[in-house]
Design an enzyme around this catalytic site. Structure first.
Site, PDB file in Angstrom:
ATOM      1  N   GLU A  82       0.788  -1.139   0.126  1.00  0.00           N
ATOM      2  CA  GLU A  82       0.221  -0.079   0.034  1.00  0.00           C
ATOM      3  C   GLU A  82       1.003   1.300   0.000  1.00  0.00           C
ATOM      4  O   GLU A  82       0.425   2.239   0.195  1.00  0.00           O
ATOM      5  CB  GLU A  82      -0.978  -0.090   1.218  1.00  0.00           C
ATOM      6  CG  GLU A  82      -0.322   0.046   2.487  1.00  0.00           C
ATOM      7  CD  GLU A  82      -1.306  -0.030   3.570  1.00  0.00           C
ATOM      8  OE1 GLU A  82      -1.657   1.052   4.289  1.00  0.00           O
ATOM      9  OE2 GLU A  82      -2.059  -0.979   3.978  1.00  0.00           O
ATOM     10  N   CYS A 114      -2.905  -4.842   4.216  1.00  0.00           N
ATOM     11  CA  CYS A 114      -1.629  -5.494   4.602  1.00  0.00           C
ATOM     12  C   CYS A 114      -1.755  -7.142   4.108  1.00  0.00           C
ATOM     13  O   CYS A 114      -0.720  -7.662   4.559  1.00  0.00           O
ATOM     14  CB  CYS A 114      -1.669  -5.503   6.162  1.00  0.00           C
ATOM     15  SG  CYS A 114      -1.426  -3.931   6.870  1.00  0.00           S
ATOM     16  N   HIS A 236      -1.254 -12.080  11.039  1.00  0.00           N
ATOM     17  CA  HIS A 236      -0.906 -10.711  10.834  1.00  0.00           C
ATOM     18  C   HIS A 236      -0.370  -9.949  12.124  1.00  0.00           C
ATOM     19  O   HIS A 236      -1.203 -10.187  13.021  1.00  0.00           O
ATOM     20  CB  HIS A 236      -1.789  -9.910  10.148  1.00  0.00           C
ATOM     21  CG  HIS A 236      -1.670  -8.516   9.782  1.00  0.00           C
ATOM     22  ND1 HIS A 236      -0.349  -8.283   9.039  1.00  0.00           N
ATOM     23  CD2 HIS A 236      -2.238  -7.411  10.247  1.00  0.00           C
ATOM     24  CE1 HIS A 236      -0.496  -6.921   9.095  1.00  0.00           C
ATOM     25  NE2 HIS A 236      -1.624  -6.388   9.817  1.00  0.00           N
TER      26      HIS A 236
END
Length: 351
Positions: A82, A114, A236
């Site tokens: 990103e 992400c 994550h």
């Protein structure tokens, strides 16, 4: 056809800044903030580093470990991020050229907060399995943005990892992958805005925790497994707290996530977070080890993977490139002034 990881490479900038240094600038308890987030330092890209350089370095390390692979046989290359340097100009073409994979391939930049790196892995897996391509490269990398003074500034960092996906001499077989996706606006940045906005506590629940637990439970059900069937688990990691908590929610133990939990020492590398965690696990893994992975991207979605390390990892030329542990050695700490210069938050007159 068995499809999986043939090679991988990782890169993390060597510069670091500690939360207490950021807090000193804004008159807050940075050390307390870092302790609360379980982030004790974060990586900072140098003034000449961006997603292109990070992706290129990771991809070159990846190729160095498989000298028998002809880069011209790579049929697809995707860079998930990103923070691509160009709004209009793909990162993927530059990286493809750098590893001499051009011109007969498809290349594209991916963006899903992400989880864009794991989305690239899924795309490459599908193309290899359908015989459209022999090899595909999936990269997750970011130089994450956080507005000055915002809570994100204590975590947003830089790094990335690259994976060569194929069906020959695979070191880790991807047994299954699936995703869980909804329209949950927990984090966003409009075109032209320099920094993202976020929904505060909303980014945790129902965003992060709902998606990871949903995807994780779906995968366990599909595979007929329990957390005890896995040697490693990677989730994550926007901070150190969230993956620790979500692991417990799904029934995983702390020792299963420790190897891939890098955020406390490098911060949140966004699209690079799960790929770097996987690279760190593969650095240590042995044949037969099973790996459970669930990524997360705001907006929002999670990709889950069930992976088994194969006997081929014993023949893999891992020492041809630095391990994650090696690239994290000898950090150079910077103060807030140098940090802002490196991040382009202040610009020299005329520059």
């Amino acid at each position: 056809m068995d499809v999986g990881i043939v090679s991988y490479g990782a890169y993390i900038p060597r510069y670091r800044i500690k939360p207490e240094e950021i807090g000193r600038m804004w008159g807050v308890d940075g050390k307390g903030m870092g302790k609360g987030l379980m982030i004790f330092q974060k990586s900072v890209p140098g003034i000449d580093e961006d997603v292109i350089t990070i992706s290129t370095e990771a991809a070159r390390y990846m190729m160095a470990r498989v000298p028998w692979v002809n880069p011209k046989e790579i049929g697809a290359l995707y860079v998930g991020s990103e923070s691509h340097p160009y709004a209009v100009k793909p990162t993927a073409t530059i990286v493809s050229e750098a590893i001499e994979a051009t011109p007969a391939l498809t290349a594209a930049d991916l963006e899903f907060a992400c989880k864009a790196g794991t989305a690239g892995m899924q795309a490459c897996m599908g193309m290899v399995a359908s015989n459209m391509i022999k090899y595909g490269v999936a990269i997750g990398a970011d130089t994450a943005q956080g507005a000055p003074g915002d809570a994100l500034e204590f975590s947003a960092s830089a790094g990335g990892a690259a994976f060569l996906i194929g069906s020959e001499k695979i070191i880790a077989k991807i047994n299954k992958t699936l995703s869980f996706t909804t329209d949950t606006p927990d984090f966003w940045r409009r075109e032209g805005q320099p920094y993202p906005l976020h929904g505060g506590r909303f980014t945790g629940d129902p965003a992060y925790f709902k998606h990871i637990t949903s995807a994780g439970k779906m995968l366990l059900k599909e595979m007929g497994t329990t957390p005890k069937d896995y040697k490693y688990a990677i989730f994550h990691q926007p901070n150190g707290k969230f993956p620790t908590r979500v692991a417990g929610m799904l029934g995983f133990e702390q020792e299963q996530i420790d190897t891939g939990l890098l955020t406390p020492n490098i911060g949140n590398t966004y699209s690079g977070a799960v790929p770097l965690g996987l690279a760190a696990v593969l650095d240590k893994a042995s044949p037969g080890d099973r790996i459970f992975i669930t990524s997360y991207g705001s907006g929002a979605g999670s990709d889950a993977f069930d992976i088994t390390v194969t006997d081929e990892i014993k023949n893999y030329q891992k020492n041809n490139a630095p391990t994650v542990e090696k690239v994290m050695e000898n950090p150079v700490y910077v103060d807030y002034g140098l940090y802002t210069k490196f991040r382009g938050m202040i610009v020299m007159p005329g520059g």
